[in-house]
Design an enzyme around this catalytic site. Structure first.
Site, short mmCIF file in Angstrom:
data_model
loop_
_atom_site.label_atom_id
_atom_site.label_comp_id
_atom_site.label_asym_id
_atom_site.label_seq_id
_atom_site.Cartn_x
_atom_site.Cartn_y
_atom_site.Cartn_z
N LYS A 1 69.32 -62.48 29.26
CA LYS A 1 68.16 -62.55 30.18
C LYS A 1 67.11 -63.51 29.64
O LYS A 1 66.61 -64.38 30.36
CB LYS A 1 67.55 -61.16 30.34
CG LYS A 1 66.14 -61.16 30.94
CD LYS A 1 65.56 -59.77 31.05
CE LYS A 1 64.83 -59.27 29.83
NZ LYS A 1 63.44 -59.71 29.67
N ASN A 2 66.79 -63.34 28.35
CA ASN A 2 65.66 -64.11 27.81
C ASN A 2 66.00 -65.57 27.54
O ASN A 2 65.12 -66.38 27.25
CB ASN A 2 65.10 -63.42 26.56
CG ASN A 2 64.39 -62.13 26.93
OD1 ASN A 2 64.13 -61.87 28.10
ND2 ASN A 2 64.09 -61.30 25.93
N CYS B 1 50.45 -55.30 30.68
CA CYS B 1 51.84 -54.99 30.35
C CYS B 1 51.84 -53.73 29.50
O CYS B 1 51.02 -53.61 28.59
CB CYS B 1 52.42 -56.17 29.57
SG CYS B 1 54.10 -55.91 29.06
N ARG C 1 49.33 -58.95 26.24
CA ARG C 1 50.27 -60.07 26.10
C ARG C 1 49.54 -61.37 26.41
O ARG C 1 49.68 -61.94 27.49
CB ARG C 1 51.49 -59.90 27.03
CG ARG C 1 52.16 -58.57 26.93
CD ARG C 1 53.49 -58.49 26.28
NE ARG C 1 54.43 -59.53 26.36
CZ ARG C 1 55.60 -59.48 26.99
NH1 ARG C 1 55.89 -58.42 27.70
NH2 ARG C 1 56.45 -60.47 26.93
N ASP D 1 62.73 -55.87 20.52
CA ASP D 1 63.44 -55.44 21.74
C ASP D 1 64.52 -54.40 21.45
O ASP D 1 65.17 -53.90 22.37
CB ASP D 1 64.06 -56.64 22.47
CG ASP D 1 62.99 -57.55 23.08
OD1 ASP D 1 61.84 -57.10 23.21
OD2 ASP D 1 63.31 -58.70 23.41
N ARG E 1 65.81 -54.66 35.57
CA ARG E 1 65.18 -55.93 35.23
C ARG E 1 65.98 -56.66 34.15
O ARG E 1 65.97 -57.89 34.10
CB ARG E 1 63.75 -55.70 34.68
CG ARG E 1 62.72 -55.41 35.74
CD ARG E 1 61.35 -55.46 35.12
NE ARG E 1 61.32 -56.57 34.17
CZ ARG E 1 60.74 -56.55 32.99
NH1 ARG E 1 60.11 -55.48 32.58
NH2 ARG E 1 60.75 -57.59 32.21
N1 EPU Z 1 51.12 -63.75 21.29
C1 EPU Z 1 49.83 -64.19 21.16
N2 EPU Z 1 49.45 -65.28 21.91
C2 EPU Z 1 50.30 -65.92 22.75
C3 EPU Z 1 51.61 -65.46 22.87
C4 EPU Z 1 52.00 -64.37 22.12
O1 EPU Z 1 49.05 -63.65 20.40
O2 EPU Z 1 49.88 -66.90 23.37
C5 EPU Z 1 51.58 -62.59 20.49
C6 EPU Z 1 52.10 -61.44 21.35
O3 EPU Z 1 51.04 -60.61 21.78
C7 EPU Z 1 53.03 -60.75 20.38
C8 EPU Z 1 53.64 -61.92 19.58
O4 EPU Z 1 52.71 -63.00 19.74
O5 EPU Z 1 52.31 -59.95 19.49
C9 EPU Z 1 55.00 -62.36 20.02
O6 EPU Z 1 55.02 -62.53 21.45
P1 EPU Z 1 55.93 -63.62 22.15
O7 EPU Z 1 55.06 -64.66 22.76
O8 EPU Z 1 56.99 -64.08 21.21
O9 EPU Z 1 56.57 -62.78 23.34
P2 EPU Z 1 57.09 -63.42 24.69
O10 EPU Z 1 57.58 -64.78 24.42
O11 EPU Z 1 56.09 -63.21 25.76
C10 EPU Z 1 59.61 -62.75 24.45
C11 EPU Z 1 60.57 -61.88 25.17
C12 EPU Z 1 60.23 -60.42 24.92
C13 EPU Z 1 60.27 -60.17 23.41
C14 EPU Z 1 59.31 -61.12 22.69
C15 EPU Z 1 59.37 -61.00 21.18
C16 EPU Z 1 61.21 -63.18 27.10
C17 EPU Z 1 61.21 -63.33 28.57
N3 EPU Z 1 60.53 -62.14 26.60
O12 EPU Z 1 58.33 -62.46 25.00
O13 EPU Z 1 61.27 -59.67 25.54
O14 EPU Z 1 59.89 -58.84 23.14
O15 EPU Z 1 59.64 -62.48 23.05
O16 EPU Z 1 60.64 -61.24 20.72
O17 EPU Z 1 61.84 -63.95 26.40
C18 EPU Z 1 62.21 -57.83 26.66
O18 EPU Z 1 63.22 -58.54 26.89
O19 EPU Z 1 62.20 -56.60 26.87
C19 EPU Z 1 61.00 -58.46 26.15
C20 EPU Z 1 59.80 -57.89 26.22
#
Ligand code: EPU
Length: 419
Positions: A22-23, A115, A120, A306, A398
């Site tokens: 998915k991701n 969220c 997030r 995850d 999802r």
């Molecule tokens: N963060 C910030 N600022 C930003 C972005 C992120 O502070 O601008 C923080 C977040 O709050 C968190 C950390 O950085 O504490 C990591 O977040 P990340 O940005 O890596 O998360 P994401 O890219 O939004 C993806 C996956 C998530 C998974 C996370 C961490 C997708 C669509 N989602 O989210 O997947 O938990 O990386 O590995 O790729 C899931 O599949 O259930 C899911 C939530």
């Protein structure tokens, strides 16, 4: 709303095939906006999140066709505005910002809402766009980014909680069409980021260092169409391995990339399970009494956030005291209250869960709150005595392709109860 009903206590055995990630699929589908030529993506999992992404692409003007797992996208012309109605259902919609900025030099995308797994923010995505020369404005709940021209830059994307996965994807997708060289320091190393970089390179991008903390992107004038196979879903694989561990006689997950699942295999080995892997499959089997675990979530290649909820479900019935620390989303413990309703003994102390294993969980009506928390409740239900009914199944749909059917194939007594 549909429910999943599980009659617990039936051992699992046999093998199942893992779906496309998915991701990986979500940002790769978004990346098809970077070219006017057709792209063909194979092994796109049949999930509500991938359907939402295809709806967004269609809204933005792309022609989309889907035939089982293969999706063709042709974005000959692209509109750069994705309104609230289109993006509100999925936080990952934010990953259209980068390709729209790269292609149109402007993008207006509604800001993702709250969220349950915690705050997030997307500040790091925006910091990256600004470094490339874009102006960023928040207006009427929308994020607007625009730049007459994007220029390569050196950008550090490491935040307080480590690297950002979708932030790295977003900046990479904008930088691939910027003028000059972009260096992303503190880049996320997740396999899904590497998969996106492979796809962008097939489209004519010049990206090096994917999978390391330092990525170098040499901007090109335009990208062309490409064909790509999505990598196997390492979190789905991990979830099934935990299912096999929690009540399996021995199960095998096939069509996986074992290297991507190493941290989960290590955790299960440390708990005493027998793990055997070959190039495309992983088997888990009991090996005496499981032992408790001390584990913390980390960015890849560490133990994934995850998989935290699912490992909590397993440790709930593992004799002894286990300690789980959530370092990525410290509030991601929505499953704990529901596991306790099934008899689990868990004490939360900030980002740490102290789990005292019990002999038996008991079936109960429980409520899914997010994707991985829901998976944990299903796993607990497989082990529990009696009937567990997990409501709000749309969370599971999802991100897990036909979870109930696949568990049924392994011998679980599980059914979907239509509302
Ligand atoms: N963060 C910030 N600022 C930003 C972005 C992120 O502070 O601008 C923080 C977040 O709050 C968190 C950390 O950085 O504490 C990591 O977040 P990340 O940005 O890596 O998360 P994401 O890219 O939004 C993806 C996956 C998530 C998974 C996370 C961490 C997708 C669509 N989602 O989210 O997947 O938990 O990386 O590995 O790729 C899931 O599949 O259930 C899911 C939530």
């Amino acid at each position: 709303m549909d429910k999943i009903r599980i009659h617990g206590g039936h051992p699992l055995s046999g093998s199942i095939k893992i779906s496309g990630s998915k991701n990986s699929a979500l940002p790769i589908l978004a990346a098809t906006l970077l070219t006017r030529e057709p792209c063909i993506i194979h092994r796109v999992p049949d999930l509500s999140d991938t359907h939402y992404m295809l709806q967004i692409l269609t809204h933005l003007g792309a022609q989309v066709e889907r035939a089982s797992g293969t999706v063709s996208v042709m974005a000959e012309k692209v509109d750069s505005v994705a309104p609230y109605d289109v993006v509100r259902k999925m936080r990952a919609s934010v990953c259209v910002l980068g390709p729209l900025l790269g292609r149109c030099k402007e993008a207006t995308v509604s800001l993702p809402g709250g969220c349950v797994i915690g705050d997030r923010p997307i500040d790091l995505h925006l910091k990256g766009f600004e470094a490339l020369g874009a102006a960023v404005r928040v207006e009427g709940g929308n994020i607007k980014v625009f730049a007459p021209k994007l220029n390569g830059a050196v950008i550090n994307l490491r935040g307080k909680f480590g690297p950002t996965v979708l932030g790295t994807d977003n900046v990479m997708m904008a930088a691939v069409l910027a003028e000059g060289i972009t260096v992303i320091e503190g880049a996320a190393k997740e396999p899904e980021v590497v998969d996106l970089a492979h796809f962008l390179n097939k489209m004519g991008g010049k990206i090096e260092g994917a999978g390391t903390p330092r990525m170098i992107i040499e901007g090109v004038r335009e990208l062309h169409g490409a064909e790509h196979d999505i990598i196997p879903d390492r979190i789905e694989a991990g979830t099934f391995l935990v299912a096999g561990a929690i009540c399996g006689k021995g199960i095998t997950v096939k069509r996986v990339e074992p290297a991507h699942v190493q941290a989960v295999m290590n955790a299960l080995s440390s708990c005493g399970f027998r793990i055997e892997s070959s190039p495309n499959s992983i088997a888990v089997a009991p090996n005496g009494l499981p032992t408790p675990l001390e584990i913390a979530t980390e960015p890849y290649p560490g133990f994934p956030t995850d998989m935290q909820a699912q490992i909590c479900a397993l440790l709930s019935t593992t004799d002894g005291t286990s300690v789980v620390t959530e370092n990525i989303f410290p509030q991601r413990y929505m499953h704990v209250a529901e596991l306790k309703r099934m008899g689990a003994r868990v004490q939360l102390d900030g980002p740490t869960a102290v789990i005292q294993g019990v002999d038996q969980l008991f079936g109960a009506p429980v409520m899914a709150s997010d994707l991985r928390a829901s998976a944990a409740l299903v796993l607990a239900g497989l082990k529990a005595d009696g009937i567990t009914e997990v409501s709000r199944v749309y969370h599971i749909d999802r991100g897990y392709e036909h979870l109930d059917e696949k568990l049924g194939e392994l011998g679980a007594h599980i059914e979907r109860v239509k509302a």
